[in-house]
Design a protein around this motif. Structure first.
Motif, short mmCIF file in Angstrom:
data_model
loop_
_atom_site.label_atom_id
_atom_site.label_comp_id
_atom_site.label_asym_id
_atom_site.label_seq_id
_atom_site.Cartn_x
_atom_site.Cartn_y
_atom_site.Cartn_z
N LYS A 58 30.11 -8.00 -28.09
CA LYS A 58 29.71 -7.14 -27.18
C LYS A 58 30.23 -7.11 -25.77
CE LYS A 58 24.65 -7.01 -28.95
NZ LYS A 58 24.73 -5.27 -29.10
N ASN A 59 31.40 -8.09 -25.74
CA ASN A 59 32.16 -7.84 -24.57
C ASN A 59 31.46 -8.59 -23.25
OD1 ASN A 59 34.66 -7.03 -25.79
ND2 ASN A 59 33.82 -5.12 -25.72
N LEU A 60 30.39 -9.42 -23.70
CA LEU A 60 29.51 -9.85 -22.43
C LEU A 60 30.12 -11.08 -22.10
CD1 LEU A 60 25.76 -8.98 -23.76
CD2 LEU A 60 27.24 -7.93 -22.02
N ILE A 61 30.79 -11.77 -22.55
CA ILE A 61 31.46 -13.04 -22.44
C ILE A 61 33.01 -13.00 -23.13
CG2 ILE A 61 29.44 -14.39 -22.01
CD1 ILE A 61 29.97 -15.90 -24.71
N VAL A 62 33.64 -14.17 -22.86
CA VAL A 62 34.74 -14.38 -23.33
C VAL A 62 34.74 -15.95 -23.54
CG1 VAL A 62 37.24 -14.53 -23.03
CG2 VAL A 62 36.35 -12.55 -22.19
N TYR A 63 35.09 -16.64 -24.66
CA TYR A 63 35.18 -18.05 -24.64
C TYR A 63 36.26 -18.39 -25.58
CZ TYR A 63 33.23 -22.24 -26.59
OH TYR A 63 32.81 -23.78 -26.65
N GLU A 64 36.93 -19.06 -24.59
CA GLU A 64 38.49 -19.66 -24.73
C GLU A 64 38.53 -20.92 -24.48
OE1 GLU A 64 41.38 -16.89 -23.71
OE2 GLU A 64 40.98 -15.48 -25.12
N HIS A 65 39.13 -21.81 -25.35
CA HIS A 65 39.31 -23.14 -24.96
C HIS A 65 38.35 -24.02 -24.43
CE1 HIS A 65 43.36 -22.07 -26.47
NE2 HIS A 65 43.49 -21.18 -25.27
N LYS A 66 36.90 -23.82 -24.84
CA LYS A 66 35.84 -24.28 -24.41
C LYS A 66 35.34 -23.91 -22.91
CE LYS A 66 36.61 -28.71 -27.00
NZ LYS A 66 36.81 -30.16 -26.99
N TYR A 67 35.99 -22.97 -22.56
CA TYR A 67 35.62 -22.30 -21.02
C TYR A 67 35.07 -20.78 -21.28
CZ TYR A 67 37.80 -25.90 -18.40
OH TYR A 67 38.14 -27.23 -17.89
N ILE A 68 34.01 -20.57 -20.58
CA ILE A 68 33.27 -19.24 -20.53
C ILE A 68 33.48 -18.40 -19.43
CG2 ILE A 68 30.96 -18.27 -20.78
CD1 ILE A 68 30.03 -20.69 -22.58
N PHE A 69 34.06 -17.10 -19.64
CA PHE A 69 34.28 -16.48 -18.58
C PHE A 69 33.19 -15.19 -18.67
CE2 PHE A 69 36.54 -12.61 -17.23
CZ PHE A 69 36.62 -12.86 -15.80
N VAL A 70 32.68 -14.77 -17.88
CA VAL A 70 31.54 -13.67 -17.76
C VAL A 70 32.25 -12.55 -16.90
CG1 VAL A 70 29.45 -12.84 -17.07
CG2 VAL A 70 29.71 -15.25 -17.62
N PRO A 71 32.79 -11.40 -17.71
CA PRO A 71 33.39 -10.28 -16.97
C PRO A 71 32.45 -9.56 -15.97
CG PRO A 71 33.76 -10.07 -19.36
CD PRO A 71 32.89 -11.14 -19.08
N ASP A 72 31.20 -9.39 -16.65
CA ASP A 72 30.37 -8.50 -15.61
C ASP A 72 28.96 -9.22 -15.69
OD1 ASP A 72 28.67 -6.61 -14.52
OD2 ASP A 72 29.28 -4.92 -15.72
N PRO A 73 28.48 -9.88 -14.85
CA PRO A 73 27.28 -10.71 -14.82
C PRO A 73 26.19 -9.72 -14.74
CG PRO A 73 28.61 -11.67 -12.97
CD PRO A 73 29.43 -10.46 -13.43
N ASN A 74 26.08 -8.62 -14.23
CA ASN A 74 25.16 -7.48 -14.23
C ASN A 74 24.97 -6.93 -15.69
OD1 ASN A 74 24.47 -7.69 -11.47
ND2 ASN A 74 26.26 -6.15 -11.11
N ALA A 75 25.84 -6.84 -16.41
CA ALA A 75 25.89 -6.55 -17.78
C ALA A 75 25.06 -7.51 -18.86
CB ALA A 75 27.13 -6.24 -18.47
N LEU A 76 25.36 -8.76 -18.25
CA LEU A 76 24.82 -10.21 -19.00
C LEU A 76 23.24 -9.99 -18.57
CD1 LEU A 76 25.78 -12.36 -20.98
CD2 LEU A 76 26.09 -13.82 -19.05
N SER A 77 23.14 -9.90 -17.57
CA SER A 77 21.47 -9.87 -17.15
C SER A 77 20.83 -8.66 -17.76
CB SER A 77 21.68 -9.64 -15.45
OG SER A 77 20.26 -9.54 -15.06
N THR A 78 21.27 -7.58 -17.75
CA THR A 78 20.75 -6.31 -18.41
C THR A 78 20.62 -6.66 -20.07
OG1 THR A 78 21.71 -4.75 -16.83
CG2 THR A 78 21.01 -3.83 -18.79
N PHE A 79 21.56 -7.12 -20.63
CA PHE A 79 21.36 -7.59 -21.82
C PHE A 79 20.00 -8.67 -22.10
CE2 PHE A 79 22.06 -10.56 -25.45
CZ PHE A 79 22.08 -9.70 -26.40
N PHE A 80 19.86 -9.40 -21.41
CA PHE A 80 18.96 -10.36 -21.59
C PHE A 80 17.62 -9.78 -21.18
CE2 PHE A 80 16.05 -13.40 -18.85
CZ PHE A 80 15.40 -13.99 -19.89
N LYS A 81 17.43 -9.09 -20.18
CA LYS A 81 16.29 -8.38 -19.63
C LYS A 81 15.90 -7.40 -20.95
CE LYS A 81 17.05 -9.60 -14.89
NZ LYS A 81 16.90 -9.39 -13.70
N ALA A 82 16.66 -6.61 -21.47
CA ALA A 82 16.34 -5.52 -21.94
C ALA A 82 15.34 -5.76 -23.19
CB ALA A 82 17.67 -4.94 -22.84
N PRO A 83 14.38 -4.95 -23.51
CA PRO A 83 13.40 -5.26 -24.51
C PRO A 83 14.11 -5.37 -25.81
CG PRO A 83 13.42 -2.83 -23.73
CD PRO A 83 14.27 -3.46 -22.92
#
Length: 230
Positions: free
Chosen positions: A205-230
């Motif tokens: 869903k392009n909410l995170i990038v996971y490479e070489h054990k490191y996590i990158f969050v391109p858009d924290p607001n999008a990740l928050s919206t995904f978590f809060k969505a019903p």
């Protein structure tokens, strides 16, 4: 081990606004200790004699169930008191393992406790610090309900880690330390396979990038919206 300076103390909210004589006393009684990734500061049921406060790096606070499965309760970084149970002089009720190379401040209980009586601001700082931890634990309990899908639980956890331990970049936030699938499983009290599937959903869903054990969050607001969505 290395001595403590005023510059070190003034970086930490636990030691804000103290009387000058308190700072002078703290530099005499404390010390700086370094630990490598994978080392333990203490294990559940240890009887400790020192307060430990994180200066740099990260540690995992975990419990082990009767089947030997680990459940990480917190990942802590700079400016965190690790063992509040030392106030009641009882064995610690949790284990502390170094997640990423860290340095800590160490104060013997017998040396530090008299300062709480002499400088109320020190007492107030520690009480406020522990109050925030209780609030954080309440939030974690709310988000741990079984009716929440694992990918949403994972999204909420990664969002919190990015807020606490993230470095802002031009196109998002990088969580500052490496984190494995196993570590995420322990953090969420689940299995590696389950976490791997949930992580794949977030990546797709392009909410995170996971490479070489490191996590990158391109858009924290999008990740928050995904978590809060019903």
């Amino acid at each position: 081990m290395a001595p403590i300076t005023n510059d070190i103390l003034e970086q930490l909210s636990l030691f804000e606004g103290l009387h000058p004589s308190t700072y002078a006393h703290l530099t005499r009684i404390g010390r700086v200790e370094s630990y490598k990734s994978g080392a333990h500061l203490f294990l559940e049921k240890d009887l400790l004699h020192c307060f430990y406060i994180v200066l740099s790096g990260t540690v995992s606070m975990y419990k082990t169930n009767s089947n030997g499965q680990l459940k990480t309760i917190f990942i802590f970084g700079k400016d965190t008191l690790l063992n509040e149970t030392i106030f009641d002089n009882m064995p610690v009720s949790i284990s502390c393992k170094v997640h990423d190379d860290c340095t800590v401040l160490a104060f013997y209980r017998s040396d530090l406790l008299p300062l709480f009586q002499q400088d109320f601001r020190l007492t107030e700082n520690f009480v406020n610090h522990l109050s925030k931890r209780i609030r954080r634990l309440y939030r974690q309990m709310k988000n741990s309900t079984s009716i929440i899908k694992m990918e949403k639980k994972l999204a909420a956890k990664l969002l919190k880690l990015s807020q606490d331990y993230g470095t802002p970049q031009d196109d998002g936030i990088m969580i500052d330390f490496p984190i494995t699938i196993t570590s995420l499983a322990e953090l969420l009290g689940s299995y590696r396979e389950t976490i791997s599937r949930a992580l794949k959903i977030l990546v797709e869903k392009n909410l995170i990038v996971y490479e070489h054990k490191y996590i990158f969050v391109p858009d924290p607001n999008a990740l928050s919206t995904f978590f809060k969505a019903p």
